[in-house]
Design a protein around this motif. Sequence first.
Motif, PDB file in Angstrom:
ATOM      1  N   SER A  69     -31.494 -20.850  15.610  1.00 23.99           N
ATOM      2  CA  SER A  69     -30.132 -20.641  15.925  1.00 23.99           C
ATOM      3  C   SER A  69     -28.854 -20.369  15.241  1.00 23.99           C
ATOM      4  O   SER A  69     -27.773 -19.838  15.682  1.00 23.99           O
ATOM      5  N   ARG A  70     -28.960 -20.552  13.314  1.00 26.38           N
ATOM      6  CA  ARG A  70     -27.680 -20.909  12.731  1.00 26.38           C
ATOM      7  C   ARG A  70     -27.616 -18.843  13.013  1.00 26.38           C
ATOM      8  O   ARG A  70     -26.039 -18.301  12.621  1.00 26.38           O
ATOM      9  N   VAL A  71     -28.654 -18.393  12.130  1.00 26.88           N
ATOM     10  CA  VAL A  71     -28.563 -16.640  11.919  1.00 26.88           C
ATOM     11  C   VAL A  71     -28.563 -15.877  13.239  1.00 26.88           C
ATOM     12  O   VAL A  71     -27.562 -14.794  12.804  1.00 26.88           O
ATOM     13  N   ALA A  72     -28.690 -16.545  14.628  1.00 25.60           N
ATOM     14  CA  ALA A  72     -28.158 -15.579  15.504  1.00 25.60           C
ATOM     15  C   ALA A  72     -26.809 -15.370  16.087  1.00 25.60           C
ATOM     16  O   ALA A  72     -26.103 -14.362  16.171  1.00 25.60           O
ATOM     17  N   VAL A  73     -26.673 -17.053  16.002  1.00 32.24           N
ATOM     18  CA  VAL A  73     -24.803 -16.719  16.335  1.00 32.24           C
ATOM     19  C   VAL A  73     -24.043 -15.527  15.574  1.00 32.24           C
ATOM     20  O   VAL A  73     -23.002 -15.424  16.252  1.00 32.24           O
TER      21      VAL A  73
END
Length: 668
Positions: free
Chosen positions: A469-473
């Motif tokens: 989720s961090r990388v996607a954001v």
Amino acid sequence: MLTLQLPYVPDIYTRRRRPTRTVMVGAVGVGGNNPIRVQSMTTTLTKDIPATVAQVERLVATGCEIVRITTPTPSDARCLGPIREQLAAKGVRVPIVADIHFSPAAALAAADFADKVRINPGNYTDSRKFAVREYSDEEYAAELARVEERFTPLVLKCKERGISLRIGTNHGSLSDRIMNRFGDTPEGMVESALEFVRVCERHDYHDIILSMKASNPKVMIAAYRLLAARMDKLGMDYPFHLGVTEAGNDEDGRIKSAIGIGSLLEDGIGDTIRVSLTEEPEAEVPVAFAIANRYRGRTDVSGVVPAAEPPWDFYHFERRYSRPTRLGNLCLGAANTVAVVASIEGPVSREKMAMARLLRWASPAGRRQPKPDAALVHLEGVEDLEALQGMTGRLQVSPQAQLGLIAESHDATLLLDALPHVHGVMKRIVQVDDVTFLAAAVRDAGRTLLLEVDVCDAADRSERIDELSRVAVDALGQGAELVLSVNAPDAERIFAYRLLAAKAAERGLDAPILLRGHGLDDPLLPASISLGSLLCDGIGDAVLISGTAGGTELAFNILQAAGTRLSKTDYVACPSCGRTLFDLQETTERIKHRTSHLVGVKLAIMGCIVNGPGEMADADFGYVGGAPGQVNLYVGKQCVEKGVPAEEADGRLVELIKAHGKWQESEE
């Protein structure tokens, strides 16, 4: 974000079996620490005692632990005595359950011989016809008093004899009292059961098992969840009998049953199960054991995932919102149809039939076999990139080709080189730097980035989902079009994707989600449970089942069974019993032969009136046994032709479909 007032399990990200009391069915314990019990039901006429005994013998030989027999009349109920005597003489010992609809007299007679009596609260004290009327509070209270008066003698008799009782709600046969106040909803199903449970408790009788059956897995799952939540709040701990009623036959019936039953067992809900197939009853038992054995001996896990509030309602289906995201001409997310992605296994340069398969999938010709919306190809080296270039060249000159193309590789450089030739690239997160520069390149090329993370077990789930989720954001912040996926083993898949949906909501991340399954030695039931459960939760914008030749067809069948995407005729068909007014197996196969080419039409084939009109409420057309040798035909909930001679009924059904503009001629 939605806050649920009644959680149905302590934690939706780990499996812990719902604690219940043990209820004895004969010598078999249900609930508590007992294994998940498997049962089935006879299809013979109960008064044909030799045939019924023989069928019970066959069921027991397959391992069936509890057998149910229909007893529509007191004389049928009294046949249970000689049936038990003959079974005992043959050394066959199995608990016998009497199945009751409409007749308190039959229930009281059956209680003399059965180990358990099953009653349907929707019709035990109510008429066979639904009455459209409003109930004042006083009238409703009077109806409940009438229920208690008629139900109490059975409660007292079961208590006196020390036998158990199943209060079995069916979505298709709710009482007019419930329908007028609650509608045909999960709330109505739960209240229907609780009305009868309260009567039992007032008489200090607690040997109760409950069920919430429906032919629609979404309705069935929601009803059991709500029942678990309500019972927890009320301090009740009765075991549950699970089943999807009228599931049908063959692969479709197995998939639909696996979705409904398995989704609940994954959450630790359920103590005994029956798979209802329109086949010989002994065919149900191995399927039920295949489902139940996934959970026998599985250790409960707790305390490994920090709490994350679920952003969806577990009792009322609503698909998770995701932003519309393009893969060539294919659009994922928002209200778009859930897509099916096919996988060409192995490095694409070594797959001799890869080009032929891509061309077949891309061709708009033919509707008999549904075709995938996108294809995933695997790149390991330069030779795979060269093979991909040749394939896309062929696809570009193929007239009317429609197929999203995705390249997958561990090598980010290969994916960069593949960008001009595909609509999207899939990268498993290993190093964040790879994703950062790949996201920028994908954005500049006008392509889509599919990000995936490995989840090995419950211990690393939270950390890995957080990383995704961090990388996607960050990738979305760079302006990249994005799709999210998780590579998880079968036992982890549901919980990993649920956590992904919850974490994405916390971060305001609305990218579409690709549900990914993997072929096993027998992928049918495991894939149906994990992927079907997520679809019934509203999670998933595309489905990919890799590692098996039949993955694409299985994906379409799971979508169909979950009610997510209809790609062929959909059938609701009951499993037959002693009340059935025609040969259900033969009739179902006969109607399938004439109608299986109708894409998206839903047909209900019901042997009698007990659950027929209700369970086929969302069907387009219904074929229901009305009397011996006669069939009633329905359009939706309305009976439009009554008493059709059986020999004319198939043709009249076809004419009815044609008259309503739903008929297509078969390509064959």
